[in-house]
Design an enzyme around this catalytic site. Structure first.
Site: not given
Ligand SMILES: NC(=O)CCC(=O)C(=O)O
Length: 264
Positions: A40, A111, A146
């Site tokens: 990431e 995300k 994440c």
């Protein structure tokens, strides 16, 4: 299927441009892998918030350009990790790209769960709103990033969309490393899927990174785990194990749907 997770060190002493060149070089060295995975926000560092706006790029920006060329030189599928994306309306997103072995963009994932509560990514970036899967020759990837790892409903949604292998780029801090390993294994076991979770090494914005990228099979067994430093973690796995596990232990068929709705 062979996957190589590039656990890149993200330190402040190295410029974004130099890291971009270095990482493109690392991707070129992975010829022979089927899939290469980056972490990431590896251009800026996931906790280096002040760099998000400065280094944000459009989807066809310099990182895309460098990595599309590298993927095509190596002839690999590349999950290019995520970069701070500046959308045409000016909004920033934490956006992952998957590139084909000819360098074409096969998928874009913004995300969904932003980290930071009342600061950092949570206030600087917009949230994605779409689940993304990508069909590769050997398996169907489900994309997450994440902090998404803490939200099992996202992974169930990806399973319903056909995912067999979750790819999770991350910038996970050392101080919560035990959560990282536990959550990666939990997402694998409960969804009977592979998890390829690629973190960063190094220290940025004063936050030492956990490293410890990890590959887990659909039974929850750890197939490979990196150490704390920069490392290429290469693993061979058989995606057909997913169907076999789901058939022999058909827990997913026992799901009771709708339990997340309020009681009447
Ligand atoms: N970049 C992130 O999403 C960090 C997530 C994290 O540190 C955590 O969930 O803990």
């Amino acid at each position: 299927m062979r996957a190589s997770l590039l656990q890149v060190a993200v330190n402040e002493g190295e410029s974004v441009e130099s890291r971009r060149r270095r990482v493109a070089g690392m991707v070129r060295e992975q010829a022979g892998a089927d899939l290469v995975v980056l972490p990431e926000l590896w251009t800026t560092g996931a906790f280096a918030y002040e760099g998000f706006g400065r280094e944000a790029e459009p989807l066809d920006g310099p990182t895309h350009e460098a990595l599309a060329e590298a993927a095509s030189d190596a002839g690999v599928w590349l999950h290019a990790g995520s970069v701070p994306e500046r959308a045409p309306d000016g909004t920033l997103y934490n956006t992952s790209l998957v590139l084909s072995p000819s360098g074409e963009t096969a998928a874009v994932y913004r995300k969904i769960h932003r980290f930071g509560f009342d600061k950092g990514e949570a206030v600087l970036m917009g949230a994605g709103d779409a689940l993304v899967t990508v069909r590769l020759p050997h398996t169907t990837l489900g994309l997450a990033t994440c902090y998404d790892l803490r939200f099992p409903e996202l992974f169930r949604g990806l399973v319903d969309a056909g995912a067999e292998t979750f790819v999770v780029p991350a910038g996970w801090p050392e101080r919560r490393r035990s959560h990282w390993t536990l959550l990666a294994r939990a997402r694998a076991v409960e969804n009977q899927a592979f998890v390829l979770a690629c973190g960063t090494a190094g220290t940025h914005a004063g936050i030492p990174q956990a490293g410890h990228s990890i590959v887990v099979d659909p039974w929850g067994e750890v197939l490979a785990e990196a150490g704390p430093g920069e490392q290429v973690l290469t693993v061979d796995f058989d995606p057909k194990t997913v169907a076999g596990t789901r058939e022999r232990f058909p827990a997913l068929k026992d799901r009771v749907l709708g339990l997340d709705r309020p009681h009447r």
